[in-house]
Design a protein around this motif. Sequence first.
Motif, PDB file in Angstrom:
ATOM      1  N   ARG A 149       0.863  -1.186   0.000  1.00  0.00           N
ATOM      2  CA  ARG A 149       0.000   0.000   0.000  1.00  0.00           C
ATOM      3  C   ARG A 149       0.891   1.224   0.000  1.00  0.00           C
ATOM      4  O   ARG A 149       1.922   1.253   0.676  1.00  0.00           O
ATOM      5  N   LEU A 150       0.504   2.251  -0.773  1.00  0.00           N
ATOM      6  CA  LEU A 150       1.284   3.483  -0.852  1.00  0.00           C
ATOM      7  C   LEU A 150       0.363   4.670  -1.084  1.00  0.00           C
ATOM      8  O   LEU A 150      -0.478   4.649  -1.991  1.00  0.00           O
ATOM      9  N   SER A 151       0.524   5.689  -0.252  1.00  0.00           N
ATOM     10  CA  SER A 151      -0.191   6.949  -0.460  1.00  0.00           C
ATOM     11  C   SER A 151       0.798   8.084  -0.269  1.00  0.00           C
ATOM     12  O   SER A 151       1.848   7.909   0.360  1.00  0.00           O
ATOM     13  N   ALA A 152       0.481   9.241  -0.828  1.00  0.00           N
ATOM     14  CA  ALA A 152       1.381  10.394  -0.734  1.00  0.00           C
ATOM     15  C   ALA A 152       0.564  11.676  -0.786  1.00  0.00           C
ATOM     16  O   ALA A 152      -0.510  11.727  -1.395  1.00  0.00           O
ATOM     17  N   ARG A 153       1.122  12.720  -0.151  1.00  0.00           N
ATOM     18  CA  ARG A 153       0.455  14.027  -0.149  1.00  0.00           C
ATOM     19  C   ARG A 153       1.509  15.131  -0.105  1.00  0.00           C
ATOM     20  O   ARG A 153       2.414  15.106   0.719  1.00  0.00           O
ATOM     21  N   TYR A 154       1.378  16.088  -1.008  1.00  0.00           N
ATOM     22  CA  TYR A 154       2.275  17.240  -1.057  1.00  0.00           C
ATOM     23  C   TYR A 154       1.936  18.214   0.058  1.00  0.00           C
ATOM     24  O   TYR A 154       0.768  18.519   0.297  1.00  0.00           O
ATOM     25  N   ASP A 155       2.963  18.707   0.753  1.00  0.00           N
ATOM     26  CA  ASP A 155       2.809  19.709   1.814  1.00  0.00           C
ATOM     27  C   ASP A 155       3.432  21.014   1.314  1.00  0.00           C
ATOM     28  O   ASP A 155       4.654  21.174   1.352  1.00  0.00           O
ATOM     29  N   PRO A 156       2.616  21.959   0.824  1.00  0.00           N
ATOM     30  CA  PRO A 156       3.174  23.190   0.261  1.00  0.00           C
ATOM     31  C   PRO A 156       3.866  24.074   1.294  1.00  0.00           C
ATOM     32  O   PRO A 156       4.770  24.833   0.953  1.00  0.00           O
ATOM     33  N   ASN A 157       3.485  23.978   2.554  1.00  0.00           N
ATOM     34  CA  ASN A 157       4.128  24.794   3.590  1.00  0.00           C
ATOM     35  C   ASN A 157       5.577  24.384   3.830  1.00  0.00           C
ATOM     36  O   ASN A 157       6.394  25.220   4.200  1.00  0.00           O
ATOM     37  N   ARG A 158       5.885  23.116   3.625  1.00  0.00           N
ATOM     38  CA  ARG A 158       7.243  22.617   3.848  1.00  0.00           C
ATOM     39  C   ARG A 158       7.936  22.232   2.550  1.00  0.00           C
ATOM     40  O   ARG A 158       9.092  21.826   2.569  1.00  0.00           O
ATOM     41  N   ASP A 159       7.239  22.339   1.425  1.00  0.00           N
ATOM     42  CA  ASP A 159       7.764  21.994   0.099  1.00  0.00           C
ATOM     43  C   ASP A 159       8.346  20.585   0.091  1.00  0.00           C
ATOM     44  O   ASP A 159       9.486  20.356  -0.315  1.00  0.00           O
ATOM     45  N   LEU A 160       7.517  19.646   0.542  1.00  0.00           N
ATOM     46  CA  LEU A 160       7.906  18.243   0.517  1.00  0.00           C
ATOM     47  C   LEU A 160       6.672  17.382   0.337  1.00  0.00           C
ATOM     48  O   LEU A 160       5.544  17.851   0.456  1.00  0.00           O
ATOM     49  N   VAL A 161       6.913  16.125   0.024  1.00  0.00           N
ATOM     50  CA  VAL A 161       5.829  15.156  -0.114  1.00  0.00           C
ATOM     51  C   VAL A 161       6.014  14.101   0.964  1.00  0.00           C
ATOM     52  O   VAL A 161       7.084  13.484   1.062  1.00  0.00           O
ATOM     53  N   ASN A 162       5.001  13.923   1.787  1.00  0.00           N
ATOM     54  CA  ASN A 162       4.987  12.848   2.774  1.00  0.00           C
ATOM     55  C   ASN A 162       4.337  11.631   2.132  1.00  0.00           C
ATOM     56  O   ASN A 162       3.356  11.769   1.395  1.00  0.00           O
ATOM     57  N   PHE A 163       4.879  10.456   2.399  1.00  0.00           N
ATOM     58  CA  PHE A 163       4.274   9.232   1.890  1.00  0.00           C
ATOM     59  C   PHE A 163       4.235   8.193   3.004  1.00  0.00           C
ATOM     60  O   PHE A 163       4.982   8.270   3.989  1.00  0.00           O
ATOM     61  N   SER A 164       3.343   7.239   2.843  1.00  0.00           N
ATOM     62  CA  SER A 164       3.215   6.168   3.827  1.00  0.00           C
ATOM     63  C   SER A 164       2.536   4.990   3.166  1.00  0.00           C
ATOM     64  O   SER A 164       2.019   5.093   2.056  1.00  0.00           O
ATOM     65  N   GLY A 165       2.539   3.892   3.882  1.00  0.00           N
ATOM     66  CA  GLY A 165       1.895   2.699   3.368  1.00  0.00           C
ATOM     67  C   GLY A 165       2.295   1.482   4.161  1.00  0.00           C
ATOM     68  O   GLY A 165       2.612   1.577   5.354  1.00  0.00           O
ATOM     69  N   GLU A 166       2.308   0.359   3.478  1.00  0.00           N
ATOM     70  CA  GLU A 166       2.717  -0.897   4.083  1.00  0.00           C
ATOM     71  C   GLU A 166       3.692  -1.600   3.163  1.00  0.00           C
ATOM     72  O   GLU A 166       3.552  -1.525   1.935  1.00  0.00           O
ATOM     73  N   VAL A 167       4.665  -2.261   3.781  1.00  0.00           N
ATOM     74  CA  VAL A 167       5.650  -3.040   3.038  1.00  0.00           C
ATOM     75  C   VAL A 167       5.780  -4.413   3.663  1.00  0.00           C
ATOM     76  O   VAL A 167       5.513  -4.613   4.851  1.00  0.00           O
ATOM     77  N   LEU A 168       6.208  -5.330   2.837  1.00  0.00           N
ATOM     78  CA  LEU A 168       6.562  -6.667   3.289  1.00  0.00           C
ATOM     79  C   LEU A 168       8.048  -6.831   2.994  1.00  0.00           C
ATOM     80  O   LEU A 168       8.459  -6.714   1.838  1.00  0.00           O
TER      81      LEU A 168
END
Length: 160
Positions: free
Chosen positions: A109-128
């Motif tokens: 599983r993978l999701s991501a969201r751009y944070d314009p205040n910090r000029d970065l993209v946070n992502f998260s999910g699950e890995v095996l």
Amino acid sequence: MPRVLCLVAAVLAVTASAVTDTSAAGALSVRTLACTAATTKTLVRAFVEDYDRGRVAAINSMWAPEPYFQWFSTRAPGGRLGVQAYDRATLAAYFRARVRIHERIVLTRLSARYDPNRDLVNFSGEVLRSADDIHSVAPHPFKGAADCRSGSPSLIVWSM
């Protein structure tokens, strides 16, 4: 109207070819005009693919240099925690050691969201994770971030 559709198709084709490029060595590289959630997800998938193929130089190049690099941490086995996790200079050596014992990562599983205040993209999910010293049977959470200051994403954080 047909000219407009042709123009839209041409723009989409050029944009798609600018987002990803496969080099002669076969490694996927991300080249883009914008740092977005979508391009960062492409970068994360490329990192996992090249990690699984043991392409240490390719995956090391996906990481931002100091001082932008923040950390790469993993829990045991193959733990990289504490001060070591924050040391960019030892990252390639860590990757080489994990490649030698056949570590593989499967994104479930993978999701991501751009944070314009910090000029970065946070992502998260699950890995095996699997390796000679890992016998996981269930995915577990991971998270990370990509820096956007260069205009394209560079990995700066990974925790799994």
